[in-house]
Design an enzyme around this catalytic site. Structure first.
Site, PDB file in Angstrom:
ATOM      1  N   THR A 126       0.850  -1.203   0.000  1.00 29.10           N
ATOM      2  CA  THR A 126       0.000   0.000   0.000  1.00 29.10           C
ATOM      3  C   THR A 126       0.880   1.246   0.000  1.00 29.10           C
ATOM      4  OG1 THR A 126      -1.682  -1.223   1.204  1.00 29.10           O
ATOM      5  CG2 THR A 126      -1.811   1.184   1.299  1.00 29.10           C
ATOM      6  N   TYR A 259     -25.546   8.474  -4.340  1.00 27.45           N
ATOM      7  CA  TYR A 259     -24.778   9.585  -3.732  1.00 27.45           C
ATOM      8  C   TYR A 259     -23.256   9.417  -3.836  1.00 27.45           C
ATOM      9  CZ  TYR A 259     -29.294  10.536  -1.559  1.00 27.45           C
ATOM     10  OH  TYR A 259     -30.625  10.767  -1.339  1.00 27.45           O
ATOM     11  N   CYS A 270     -33.863  19.670   3.030  1.00 25.01           N
ATOM     12  CA  CYS A 270     -33.815  18.698   4.143  1.00 25.01           C
ATOM     13  C   CYS A 270     -32.429  18.350   4.654  1.00 25.01           C
ATOM     14  CB  CYS A 270     -34.515  17.410   3.732  1.00 25.01           C
ATOM     15  SG  CYS A 270     -36.265  17.653   3.473  1.00 25.01           S
TER      16      CYS A 270
HETATM   17  N1  NAD Z   1      -1.853  -7.512   6.180  1.00 25.11           N
HETATM   18  C1  NAD Z   1      -2.921  -7.195   5.469  1.00 25.11           C
HETATM   19  O1  NAD Z   1      -4.038  -7.637   5.752  1.00 25.11           O
HETATM   20  C2  NAD Z   1      -2.814  -6.299   4.271  1.00 25.11           C
HETATM   21  C3  NAD Z   1      -3.926  -6.179   3.431  1.00 25.11           C
HETATM   22  C4  NAD Z   1      -3.823  -5.361   2.314  1.00 25.11           C
HETATM   23  C5  NAD Z   1      -2.652  -4.672   2.056  1.00 25.11           C
HETATM   24  N2  NAD Z   1      -1.591  -4.795   2.914  1.00 25.11           N
HETATM   25  C6  NAD Z   1      -0.374  -4.057   2.569  1.00 25.11           C
HETATM   26  O2  NAD Z   1       0.539  -4.973   1.989  1.00 25.11           O
HETATM   27  C7  NAD Z   1       1.895  -4.675   2.385  1.00 25.11           C
HETATM   28  C8  NAD Z   1       2.486  -5.861   3.098  1.00 25.11           C
HETATM   29  O3  NAD Z   1       1.734  -6.086   4.271  1.00 25.11           O
HETATM   30  P1  NAD Z   1       2.020  -7.343   5.214  1.00 25.11           P
HETATM   31  O4  NAD Z   1       0.963  -7.309   6.266  1.00 25.11           O
HETATM   32  O5  NAD Z   1       2.195  -8.566   4.398  1.00 25.11           O
HETATM   33  O6  NAD Z   1       3.435  -6.906   5.848  1.00 25.11           O
HETATM   34  P2  NAD Z   1       4.350  -7.770   6.798  1.00 25.11           P
HETATM   35  O7  NAD Z   1       5.048  -6.806   7.671  1.00 25.11           O
HETATM   36  O8  NAD Z   1       3.547  -8.886   7.415  1.00 25.11           O
HETATM   37  O9  NAD Z   1       5.389  -8.451   5.798  1.00 25.11           O
HETATM   38  C9  NAD Z   1       6.345  -7.760   5.064  1.00 25.11           C
HETATM   39  C10 NAD Z   1       7.504  -8.711   4.819  1.00 25.11           C
HETATM   40  O10 NAD Z   1       8.418  -8.066   3.935  1.00 25.11           O
HETATM   41  C11 NAD Z   1       9.741  -8.367   4.358  1.00 25.11           C
HETATM   42  N3  NAD Z   1      10.654  -7.373   3.805  1.00 25.11           N
HETATM   43  C12 NAD Z   1      10.848  -6.087   4.192  1.00 25.11           C
HETATM   44  N4  NAD Z   1      11.760  -5.493   3.409  1.00 25.11           N
HETATM   45  C13 NAD Z   1      12.143  -6.408   2.495  1.00 25.11           C
HETATM   46  C14 NAD Z   1      13.044  -6.387   1.399  1.00 25.11           C
HETATM   47  N5  NAD Z   1      13.715  -5.288   1.081  1.00 25.11           N
HETATM   48  N6  NAD Z   1      13.192  -7.510   0.668  1.00 25.11           N
HETATM   49  C15 NAD Z   1      12.507  -8.629   0.977  1.00 25.11           C
HETATM   50  N7  NAD Z   1      11.647  -8.704   2.001  1.00 25.11           N
HETATM   51  C16 NAD Z   1      11.449  -7.608   2.753  1.00 25.11           C
HETATM   52  C17 NAD Z   1       9.639  -8.366   5.868  1.00 25.11           C
HETATM   53  O11 NAD Z   1      10.724  -9.079   6.466  1.00 25.11           O
HETATM   54  C18 NAD Z   1       8.293  -9.049   6.084  1.00 25.11           C
HETATM   55  O12 NAD Z   1       8.420 -10.448   6.205  1.00 25.11           O
HETATM   56  C19 NAD Z   1       1.782  -3.410   3.229  1.00 25.11           C
HETATM   57  O13 NAD Z   1       1.971  -2.287   2.422  1.00 25.11           O
HETATM   58  C20 NAD Z   1       0.360  -3.464   3.753  1.00 25.11           C
HETATM   59  O14 NAD Z   1      -0.124  -2.174   4.077  1.00 25.11           O
HETATM   60  C21 NAD Z   1      -1.640  -5.597   3.998  1.00 25.11           C
END
Ligand code: NAD
Length: 415
Positions: A126, A259, A270
């Site tokens: 995100t 809307y 209203c």
């Molecule tokens: N968790 C959710 O339900 C959800 C839903 C929709 C969107 N998102 C979005 O998706 C993205 C990931 O979320 P998440 O919950 O899976 O995050 P998370 O923190 O669970 O996992 C991220 C992973 O990426 C790894 N990482 C970080 N830097 C790295 C790099 N340079 N190279 C390789 N690996 C690396 C971390 O070690 C970690 O294991 C975020 O932007 C989040 O906002 C999450």
């Protein structure tokens, strides 16, 4: 297909499970060695229904591995980037992991065998609109030594899964949104999701980035709105759940697309009156209701925005025709019309304003008008009338047809 997944957190591991279940081969990578070790042993780092079993099966079938080096990533057909973008104390998102991952993927692109077609790098993290263009792509370009289009293409696909039912969401999304840098460059993703029964919409990178925030903010707004109504119900001795159940029974106006169309501010006899009365009632009842309190200011902020859009297009004292005056189409009711408010502000600011509204012409509605407004309302318009700008304030197809098509138009009824 051979799919690389960079970042094996919640999103990455669920994506891996979804792809494995569809028969693809997944090569994972994560900067956290402990996460890699767990996946290498055939386990999921997170508890999520069905995911553990699919990860274990994919691992034992040899379709799930952890990359030993960048060359394995370089040979994939598609790479998903699912690293975290946590919130900083000031609310901004930390893009440092995303940039580090973009650097790594860019370096992998350099190792891609020349005979292979471009790898598609699909970003799932995100990020606020514009981040792909200002943070991700420049990092990729520098690391890969070339712009997207030859050895690699980029796409942004926002993730909508909910933890706890993430795999079910993966296979049954409301829609799949794919942001492309140029049309057709993310075609491989459509093949990848061929088994998923959901509309696939391709759009710009920025729209794909923004839709995620529109969705999440609306979900949060729904929770807080329901709770504001619930607080009032409880303090009024009314059943809160019953109230919201009744609310949700209206699928015509409440739970529908009604809307939800950016255009003019709301008005009429209203809405504003009732919202103000509710805000006042909650205040006197001692119930905090920040959402209800801010509806009228939000509506006023929108008129400010529309005025600034008009000013951006035409200098003061220009001749403007405002098409529409009553508060909505097919009525001549001008009470609390946001278009009357807009007209007054344009006149006060010094514009040479005239107004045409076929609903008023067709009735005696003009009689309701204040004298300052009655003076500027036209009884008819003609193709040879000249205006510096025509502002369409509400749906008036017959009036718009009458206008000279060379005159600049700003449609504030449909932004
Ligand atoms: N968790 C959710 O339900 C959800 C839903 C929709 C969107 N998102 C979005 O998706 C993205 C990931 O979320 P998440 O919950 O899976 O995050 P998370 O923190 O669970 O996992 C991220 C992973 O990426 C790894 N990482 C970080 N830097 C790295 C790099 N340079 N190279 C390789 N690996 C690396 C971390 O070690 C970690 O294991 C975020 O932007 C989040 O906002 C999450």
């Amino acid at each position: 297909m051979r799919i690389a997944i960079c970042g094996l957190g919640h999103v990455g591991i669920v994506t891996a499970a979804g792809l494995l279940r569809d028969g693809h081969t997944v090569i994972g990578m994560d900067s956290d060695g402990a996460v890699c070790d767990v996946v290498k042993s055939g386990l999921s780092p997170f508890r999520e229904p069905e995911v553990g079993e699919i990860i274990a099966a994919g691992h034992s079938e040899g379709r799930l591995s952890i990359a030993d080096g960048l060359s394995e990533i370089a040979e994939a057909d598609v790479a998903f980037i699912c690293v975290g973008t946590r919130g900083l104390p000031d609310g901004r998102l930390d893009l440092s992991d995303l940039q580090a991952a973009s650097q790594t993927l860019g370096e992998a692109v350099r190792l891609r065998p020349a005979e292979l077609p471009p790898i598609l790098l699909v970003f799932r993290s995100t990020m606020v609109p514009g981040s792909m263009s200002t943070a991700v792509i420049p990092t990729l370009r520098a690391a890969a030594g070339e712009t997207p289009g030859q050895c690699y293409n980029v796409a942004y696909q926002p993730e909508f899964m909910r933890e706890g039912c993430a795999l079910a969401d993966y296979f049954a999304p409301a829609r799949i949104v794919i942001g492309e840098q140029s049309p057709g460059t993310a075609g491989k993703l459509k093949d990848l999701y061929a088994n998923i029964n959901a509309p696939i919409v391709t759009t710009s990178l920025e729209t794909a980035e923004l839709i995620k925030f529109a969705d999440n903010s609306f979900h949060a707004l729904k929770v807080c709105f329901a709770n504001e109504m619930g607080r009032l119900a409880v303090s009024s001795g009314v059943g809160a759940s019953e109230l919201l159940q009744l609310f949700c029974m209206d699928t015509k106006l409440n739970l529908s697309a009604a809307y939800l169309r950016p255009g003019g501010a709301f008005g009429g006899p209203c809405l504003a009156k009732d919202v103000l009365a509710l805000a006042q009632h909650m205040k006197t009842s001692g119930i905090s209701a920040p959402i209800i309190d801010h509806i009228i200011p939000s509506n006023q902020a929108h008129t400010d925005f529309l005025i600034s859009e008009i000013k951006r297009r035409t200098p003061l004292r220009s001749r403007i025709l405002l098409v529409g005056l009553s508060f909505k189409a097919n009525t001549d009711d001008v009470r609390q019309s946001p278009l009357a408010d807009l007209a007054q502000r344009l006149l006060t600011d010094g514009y040479d304003l005239a107004v045409y509204d076929s609903d008023l012409v067709a009735s005696d509605g003009k009689l309701q008008l204040a004298p300052w407004l009655a003076k500027i309302v036209l009884q008819q318009i003609q193709a040879n009338d000249t205006w510096d700008l025509v502002v369409i304030g509400k749906r008036q197809p017959s009036a718009i047809k009458m206008l000279n098509s060379s005159i600049p138009v700003l449609n504030i009824d449909r932004l």
